[in-house]
Design an enzyme around this catalytic site. Structure first.
Site, PDB file in Angstrom:
ATOM      1  N   TYR A  69      17.109  -4.707 -53.867  1.00 26.08           N
ATOM      2  CA  TYR A  69      16.417  -3.465 -54.229  1.00 26.08           C
ATOM      3  C   TYR A  69      15.178  -3.320 -53.354  1.00 26.08           C
ATOM      4  O   TYR A  69      14.353  -4.226 -53.264  1.00 26.08           O
ATOM      5  CB  TYR A  69      16.014  -3.511 -55.701  1.00 26.08           C
ATOM      6  CG  TYR A  69      15.251  -2.286 -56.173  1.00 26.08           C
ATOM      7  CD1 TYR A  69      15.895  -1.065 -56.335  1.00 26.08           C
ATOM      8  CD2 TYR A  69      13.897  -2.373 -56.475  1.00 26.08           C
ATOM      9  CE1 TYR A  69      15.210   0.048 -56.773  1.00 26.08           C
ATOM     10  CE2 TYR A  69      13.197  -1.260 -56.915  1.00 26.08           C
ATOM     11  CZ  TYR A  69      13.855  -0.052 -57.065  1.00 26.08           C
ATOM     12  OH  TYR A  69      13.160   1.048 -57.500  1.00 26.08           O
ATOM     13  N   LYS A 102       2.820  -5.641 -55.442  1.00 28.39           N
ATOM     14  CA  LYS A 102       2.601  -6.459 -56.625  1.00 28.39           C
ATOM     15  C   LYS A 102       1.348  -7.333 -56.530  1.00 28.39           C
ATOM     16  O   LYS A 102       0.251  -6.899 -56.856  1.00 28.39           O
ATOM     17  CB  LYS A 102       3.855  -7.276 -56.920  1.00 28.39           C
ATOM     18  CG  LYS A 102       5.076  -6.401 -57.242  1.00 28.39           C
ATOM     19  CD  LYS A 102       6.275  -7.192 -57.687  1.00 28.39           C
ATOM     20  CE  LYS A 102       7.511  -6.320 -57.880  1.00 28.39           C
ATOM     21  NZ  LYS A 102       7.480  -5.459 -59.065  1.00 28.39           N
ATOM     22  N   ASP A 113      11.590  -7.768 -47.018  1.00 29.83           N
ATOM     23  CA  ASP A 113      10.971  -7.094 -48.163  1.00 29.83           C
ATOM     24  C   ASP A 113      10.402  -8.180 -49.069  1.00 29.83           C
ATOM     25  O   ASP A 113      11.114  -8.827 -49.830  1.00 29.83           O
ATOM     26  CB  ASP A 113      12.010  -6.257 -48.910  1.00 29.83           C
ATOM     27  CG  ASP A 113      11.420  -5.522 -50.111  1.00 29.83           C
ATOM     28  OD1 ASP A 113      10.277  -5.839 -50.507  1.00 29.83           O
ATOM     29  OD2 ASP A 113      12.106  -4.654 -50.659  1.00 29.83           O
TER      30      ASP A 113
END
Length: 433
Positions: A145, A266, A238
């Site tokens: 994702y 994050k 990523d």
């Protein structure tokens, strides 16, 4: 355990917000809950809901809270920043200081651009790679994702899998034809497409954690590094999840493999909205105002998020030896003890982990290595597991296809309490087998 307030707020939310939530997995649908819990506050390793139930938290806001919720020094820094203003739309000194910490820590980054989300970061990194290579097609891997931009939402994991589908409606066919999806770990298919010399980039989670945690093999990542160089494509890691979590320099430090670009999020915001993409100076200098690859954002480099990120990364840099050793030991201990319980109760399950995150797949397979393997998991068993934990004060991710996160704030007693409740869950699963 009372949940009247959470149910009440959810009913109200459904009147104004599609599905009652602003991110699908939060609805708790896949674990058959009447309503999700509504968070009220959090501190350290614990979270409280609107009914004042206290939970030992293994969601950790899906990864940012590596130091636990609301560390005092982060809170103090944010309070100071707020007093100076919430947003300026102008450069600030602290965003330069945060960028400097990122460049010092992450091997591939010589220059970095801040964004407001991980989705924006990955979207921009792909655009940049297309401009640099003058090619259009990209490769991503099934179950990885990379946010919800059109080009990257094909056969993604995370909330899509939780909702029971792999693609989203609303993506034009013209976009889909330039996104090539390959099963994670498949070298032959990857090489076949690279050899066409039409691939702008390969984007990959070096530690996939959005179909559950997949324990990456270094040789596959090394293969990607070598072959993208051979055929003139860029390699994008990523690291929105793995960045600053498995090591200070993320997965690229952990595996000692340096991509051309990487994306972050994050942890670099200390729990506040943020994203970033960075890499080699030659590539990054194509971004406006130096070049003609456009990226902008009113809240990019927001002073509140930047201050929280600066305090978090500074602390991690100062204490990296002790913190990363601590969370690695905690993860290894918890995983080893869960494996013993799996054997004791003869549960069809496997635990997969990397430092500070893990997933229990309720699967007959000895190892889950890709999306197809992950989809073989017994979601009914996971539902029993999740609800048993929740009803006993443990907050696990409400999806079989997400990761549990461990923070520096989780204590040895917390882990032992967790194991007792997991054993109770396994007893219930054994009874229905």
């Amino acid at each position: 355990m009372k949940q009247e307030n959470s149910k009440k707020y959810f009913e109200e939310a459904c009147q104004y917000i599609p599905g009652g939530v602003n991110s699908p997995v939060r609805a708790f649908q896949s674990v058959h809950r009447e309503a999700p819990i509504f968070a009220k506050k959090a501190k350290g390793a614990y979270l409280w809901d609107e009914d004042d139930n206290r939970y030992l938290d293994y969601i950790c806001s899906w990864g940012p809270m590596i130091l636990g919720h609301n560390p005092d020094f982060v809170l103090q820094g944010v309070q100071e920043a707020i007093l100076s203003g919430s947003s300026f739309g102008l450069p600030t000194k602290k965003e330069v200081e945060l960028a400097k910490l990122i460049v010092q820590s992450v091997p591939c980054i010589e220059k970095v651009r801040l964004t407001t989300s991980g989705t924006e970061a990955t979207m921009s990194a792909v655009r940049l790679s297309r401009a640099y290579t003058k090619r259009n097609k990209i490769i991503k891997f099934e179950g990885c994702y990379h946010g919800h931009s059109d080009a990257l939402l094909v056969k993604s994991g995370s909330g899509l899998l939780t909702q029971g589908f792999q693609d989203s409606n609303g993506i034009p066919q013209s976009v889909l034809q330039d996104t090539i999806t390959i099963p994670f770990g498949n070298k032959e298919k990857t090489l076949e497409y690279l050899q066409t010399k039409e691939i702008a980039c390969i984007i990959v989670e070096p530690i996939p954690a959005n179909m559950g945690v997949i324990e990456s093999q270094k040789d596959f990542l090394q293969f990607l590094r070598e072959e993208t160089q051979n055929y003139g494509s860029l390699l994008i890691f990523d690291e929105v999840i793995s960045g600053f979590r498995v090591a200070l320099g993320g997965a690229q430090e952990y595996f000692k493999i340096t991509p051309d670009l990487c994306t972050l999020g994050k942890i670099i915001g200390g729990g506040y909205p943020v994203g970033a993409f960075g890499g080699k100076e030659e590539i990054m200098n194509l971004i406006a105002p130096l070049g003609q690859v456009y990226h902008a954002g009113t809240l990019s480099g927001n002073p509140i998020s930047v201050r929280a990120g600066y305090e978090t990364l500074s602390y991690l840099m100062q204490h990296k030896s002790s913190i990363y050793l601590d969370i690695t030991k905690k993860t290894e201990f918890l995983v080893k003890e869960i494996e013993k319980l799996i054997q004791k109760y003869e549960i069809p399950a496997v635990v997969q982990s990397m430092p500070s995150l893990f997933t229990i797949f309720f699967s007959e397979k000895e190892k889950v290595t890709n999306l197809e393997d992950a989809l073989s998991s017994n979601v009914d068993f996971f539902t029993i597991y999740f609800n048993t934990l929740l009803e006993n004060g443990i907050l696990a991710p409400p999806s079989q296809f997400e990761a549990h996160f461990i923070s520096h704030a989780h204590s040895e007693d917390d882990l032992k309490k967790t194991l007792k409740v997991i054993e109770l869950a396994f007893q219930k699963i054994h009874e229905v087998m």
